[in-house]
Scaffold this motif. Structure first.
Motif, PDB file in Angstrom:
ATOM      1  N   PHE A  89      39.650 -79.379 -69.984  1.00  0.00           N
ATOM      2  CA  PHE A  89      38.889 -78.155 -69.710  1.00  0.00           C
ATOM      3  C   PHE A  89      39.503 -77.307 -68.604  1.00  0.00           C
ATOM      4  N   SER A  90      40.687 -77.668 -68.137  1.00  0.00           N
ATOM      5  CA  SER A  90      41.428 -76.903 -67.119  1.00  0.00           C
ATOM      6  C   SER A  90      40.621 -76.703 -65.839  1.00  0.00           C
ATOM      7  N   VAL A  91      39.886 -77.736 -65.420  1.00  0.00           N
ATOM      8  CA  VAL A  91      39.127 -77.616 -64.173  1.00  0.00           C
ATOM      9  C   VAL A  91      40.047 -77.622 -62.956  1.00  0.00           C
ATOM     10  N   HIS A  92      41.276 -78.099 -63.128  1.00  0.00           N
ATOM     11  CA  HIS A  92      42.234 -78.110 -62.023  1.00  0.00           C
ATOM     12  C   HIS A  92      42.457 -76.699 -61.483  1.00  0.00           C
ATOM     13  N   ASN A  93      42.322 -75.707 -62.352  1.00  0.00           N
ATOM     14  CA  ASN A  93      42.602 -74.324 -61.952  1.00  0.00           C
ATOM     15  C   ASN A  93      41.389 -73.601 -61.376  1.00  0.00           C
ATOM     16  N   LEU A  94      40.265 -74.271 -61.245  1.00  0.00           N
ATOM     17  CA  LEU A  94      39.057 -73.595 -60.769  1.00  0.00           C
ATOM     18  C   LEU A  94      39.090 -73.303 -59.270  1.00  0.00           C
ATOM     19  N   PHE A  95      39.882 -74.052 -58.514  1.00  0.00           N
ATOM     20  CA  PHE A  95      39.916 -73.834 -57.062  1.00  0.00           C
ATOM     21  C   PHE A  95      41.229 -74.352 -56.493  1.00  0.00           C
ATOM     22  N   THR A  96      41.496 -73.972 -55.266  1.00  0.00           N
ATOM     23  CA  THR A  96      42.644 -74.470 -54.516  1.00  0.00           C
ATOM     24  C   THR A  96      42.143 -75.108 -53.213  1.00  0.00           C
ATOM     25  N   VAL A  97      43.030 -75.777 -52.512  1.00  0.00           N
ATOM     26  CA  VAL A  97      42.655 -76.369 -51.227  1.00  0.00           C
ATOM     27  C   VAL A  97      42.261 -75.282 -50.236  1.00  0.00           C
ATOM     28  N   ASP A 141      40.690 -72.566 -50.980  1.00  0.00           N
ATOM     29  CA  ASP A 141      39.303 -72.214 -51.312  1.00  0.00           C
ATOM     30  C   ASP A 141      38.329 -73.180 -50.651  1.00  0.00           C
ATOM     31  N   LEU A 142      38.684 -74.466 -50.637  1.00  0.00           N
ATOM     32  CA  LEU A 142      37.848 -75.457 -49.960  1.00  0.00           C
ATOM     33  C   LEU A 142      37.758 -75.150 -48.467  1.00  0.00           C
ATOM     34  N   PHE A 143      38.884 -74.801 -47.885  1.00  0.00           N
ATOM     35  CA  PHE A 143      38.900 -74.481 -46.455  1.00  0.00           C
ATOM     36  C   PHE A 143      38.057 -73.245 -46.156  1.00  0.00           C
ATOM     37  N   ASP A 144      38.200 -72.216 -46.979  1.00  0.00           N
ATOM     38  CA  ASP A 144      37.440 -70.979 -46.767  1.00  0.00           C
ATOM     39  C   ASP A 144      35.936 -71.199 -46.923  1.00  0.00           C
ATOM     40  N   ALA A 145      35.556 -72.181 -47.763  1.00  0.00           N
ATOM     41  CA  ALA A 145      34.138 -72.487 -47.965  1.00  0.00           C
ATOM     42  C   ALA A 145      33.618 -73.486 -46.938  1.00  0.00           C
ATOM     43  N   ARG A 146      34.450 -73.845 -45.948  1.00  0.00           N
ATOM     44  CA  ARG A 146      34.066 -74.743 -44.851  1.00  0.00           C
ATOM     45  C   ARG A 146      33.706 -76.149 -45.330  1.00  0.00           C
ATOM     46  N   VAL A 147      34.347 -76.561 -46.406  1.00  0.00           N
ATOM     47  CA  VAL A 147      34.088 -77.894 -46.942  1.00  0.00           C
ATOM     48  C   VAL A 147      34.606 -78.971 -45.988  1.00  0.00           C
ATOM     49  N   ASN A 157      18.853 -74.369 -49.056  1.00  0.00           N
ATOM     50  CA  ASN A 157      19.782 -74.101 -50.164  1.00  0.00           C
ATOM     51  C   ASN A 157      19.188 -74.383 -51.538  1.00  0.00           C
ATOM     52  N   SER A 158      17.886 -74.682 -51.599  1.00  0.00           N
ATOM     53  CA  SER A 158      17.287 -75.076 -52.877  1.00  0.00           C
ATOM     54  C   SER A 158      17.335 -73.953 -53.912  1.00  0.00           C
ATOM     55  N   HIS A 159      17.181 -72.701 -53.459  1.00  0.00           N
ATOM     56  CA  HIS A 159      17.178 -71.589 -54.410  1.00  0.00           C
ATOM     57  C   HIS A 159      18.534 -71.462 -55.116  1.00  0.00           C
ATOM     58  N   ILE A 160      19.617 -71.692 -54.384  1.00  0.00           N
ATOM     59  CA  ILE A 160      20.954 -71.606 -54.969  1.00  0.00           C
ATOM     60  C   ILE A 160      21.110 -72.635 -56.084  1.00  0.00           C
ATOM     61  N   VAL A 161      20.651 -73.849 -55.823  1.00  0.00           N
ATOM     62  CA  VAL A 161      20.802 -74.936 -56.797  1.00  0.00           C
ATOM     63  C   VAL A 161      19.921 -74.686 -58.016  1.00  0.00           C
ATOM     64  N   ALA A 187      29.137 -73.533 -48.472  1.00  0.00           N
ATOM     65  CA  ALA A 187      29.711 -74.690 -49.158  1.00  0.00           C
ATOM     66  C   ALA A 187      28.887 -75.056 -50.390  1.00  0.00           C
ATOM     67  N   ILE A 188      27.558 -75.051 -50.260  1.00  0.00           N
ATOM     68  CA  ILE A 188      26.686 -75.373 -51.394  1.00  0.00           C
ATOM     69  C   ILE A 188      26.871 -74.346 -52.505  1.00  0.00           C
ATOM     70  N   GLU A 189      26.967 -73.079 -52.131  1.00  0.00           N
ATOM     71  CA  GLU A 189      27.183 -72.027 -53.134  1.00  0.00           C
ATOM     72  C   GLU A 189      28.522 -72.210 -53.836  1.00  0.00           C
ATOM     73  N   PHE A 190      29.527 -72.636 -53.089  1.00  0.00           N
ATOM     74  CA  PHE A 190      30.851 -72.883 -53.662  1.00  0.00           C
ATOM     75  C   PHE A 190      30.808 -74.035 -54.668  1.00  0.00           C
ATOM     76  N   TYR A 191      30.162 -75.145 -54.294  1.00  0.00           N
ATOM     77  CA  TYR A 191      30.031 -76.271 -55.225  1.00  0.00           C
ATOM     78  C   TYR A 191      29.296 -75.841 -56.494  1.00  0.00           C
ATOM     79  N   CYS A 192      28.197 -75.115 -56.315  1.00  0.00           N
ATOM     80  CA  CYS A 192      27.395 -74.699 -57.473  1.00  0.00           C
ATOM     81  C   CYS A 192      28.209 -73.829 -58.422  1.00  0.00           C
TER      82      CYS A 192
END
Length: 242
Positions: A47-55, A57-63, A125-129, A219-224
């Motif tokens: 499903f090409s999920v590898h291309n959905l994000f980069t490292v 992107d994780l840093f920018d989302a404060r993961v 963060n419940s509304h986002i989920v 971060a939660i919005e990024f995961y979602c």
């Protein structure tokens, strides 16, 4: 009803060969190789999920932000890069690897018509989920979880009930000290789980732990967003092969 056969173009043969020794007789004159659904499940990234994000992107989302050093759970040590100003910092290379595995299994569950249930504790963060689950046409639970809903569902609902095929925990603690009860119940019922595990969490009962920040709204919005894209890719493939 899903077809048993999926077709891959020859330009993907290098990754397909990793799955099984496909004979030349499996190739047809249109330039495709046929593999079964079970072999598709083992495909490294159908499903090409590898291309959905980069490292980045994780840093920018404060993961990479963890909790204070004093609250570190020793079972999280393999995922830690170090600390800065008294706060734990995650190794984002390891986070990226685990997150891609989690997105891949979520896409496969959606592809096979499975039920996916999102979990989160905390009103911030419940509304986002809840919105993410609604957009995916799946389910969410962001309030107090009564123990026994999975393990004693027939008495809880008064009828035979289909349990979810995958539970996605955007955080894994009910509060600062106790783990979400649904994680234990899902493990008892052999339900696959994906969990965002912060530095103060226990990853052992989670099928696909993803080390990272589980508090910040960004971060939660990024995961979602990532899980929504992975699930929708799986459902789109399912429609294509019907």
């Amino acid at each position: 009803m899903l077809k048993n056969i999926i077709r891959y173009p020859f330009n993907n043969l290098n990754s397909v060969r990793k799955l099984s020794a496909l004979s030349q007789s499996q190739a047809d004159h249109k330039g495709f190789v046929e593999i079964t659904r079970d072999e598709a499940l083992q495909h490294p990234d159908y499903f090409s999920v590898h291309n959905l994000f980069t490292v980045k992107d994780l840093f920018d989302a404060r993961v990479h932000y963890g909790h204070k050093e004093g609250s570190l759970d020793e079972r999280m040590l393999p995922y830690i890069y170090g600390s800065r100003l008294g706060h734990v910092v995650f190794d984002l290379d390891k986070t990226a690897e685990h997150l891609r595995q989690a997105l891949n299994i979520a896409a496969h569950i959606a592809y096979r018509g499975g039920i996916i249930l999102f979990f989160l504790r905390g009103s911030q963060n419940s509304h986002i989920v809840e919105c993410t689950a609604k957009e995916c046409n799946e389910y969410a639970h962001t309030r107090f979880w009564r123990g026994g809903i999975f393990t004693n569902s027939e008495k809880q609902f008064g009828a035979v009930t289909r349990l979810p095929d995958l539970c996605i925990f955007l955080n894994t603690l009910n509060n600062v000290l106790t783990q979400h009860t649904a994680i234990r119940d899902a493990a008892k019922m052999a339900i696959a789980t994906i969990g965002i595990v912060d530095s103060n969490c226990n990853p052992n009962l989670i099928t696909y732990p993803v080390p990272g920040n589980d508090d910040s709204p960004i971060a939660i919005e990024f995961y979602c967003k990532l899980f929504k894209n992975a699930i929708m890719r799986g459902k789109q493939k399912r429609l294509e092969h019907q």
